[in-house]
Scaffold this motif. Structure first.
Motif, short mmCIF file in Angstrom:
data_model
loop_
_atom_site.label_atom_id
_atom_site.label_comp_id
_atom_site.label_asym_id
_atom_site.label_seq_id
_atom_site.Cartn_x
_atom_site.Cartn_y
_atom_site.Cartn_z
N PRO A 159 0.59 -1.26 0.09
CA PRO A 159 0.05 0.02 0.04
C PRO A 159 1.06 1.34 -0.03
N ALA A 160 0.34 2.21 -0.52
CA ALA A 160 1.02 3.50 -0.90
C ALA A 160 0.99 4.33 0.59
N VAL A 161 2.24 4.90 1.07
CA VAL A 161 2.50 5.50 2.33
C VAL A 161 2.78 6.90 1.84
N THR A 162 2.32 7.86 2.61
CA THR A 162 2.90 9.20 2.40
C THR A 162 3.16 9.79 4.06
N LYS A 163 3.92 10.96 3.93
CA LYS A 163 4.34 11.54 4.98
C LYS A 163 3.39 12.77 5.10
N ASP A 164 2.81 13.14 6.25
CA ASP A 164 1.97 14.25 6.63
C ASP A 164 2.92 15.52 6.88
#
Length: 63
Positions: A38-43
């Motif tokens: 799954p795609a993970v991003t940083k806030d």
């Protein structure tokens, strides 16, 4: 009777191997691809979240 048993046993042994095999465009056997991560991003605060899928928006460990 023995011939039927031999053919049945051969069919049962070869069925799992055939269903788990993957081939490329040329027909050669290759390793089957695994499920996509799954795609993970940083806030903006630097915490990682899932950006898609059923867990979208939930926190996760950063890769």
């Amino acid at each position: 009777m023995k011939l039927i048993v031999v053919l049945t046993a051969a069919a049962l042994l070869s069925a799992p191997a055939m269903s788990a095999s993957c081939r490329d465009a040329k027909g050669k056997f290759i390793k089957c691809p695994t499920a996509a991560a799954p795609a993970v991003t940083k806030d903006p605060k630097g915490k990682c979240r899932f950006s898609s899928g059923p867990k979208k928006g939930q926190f996760t460990k950063c890769p």
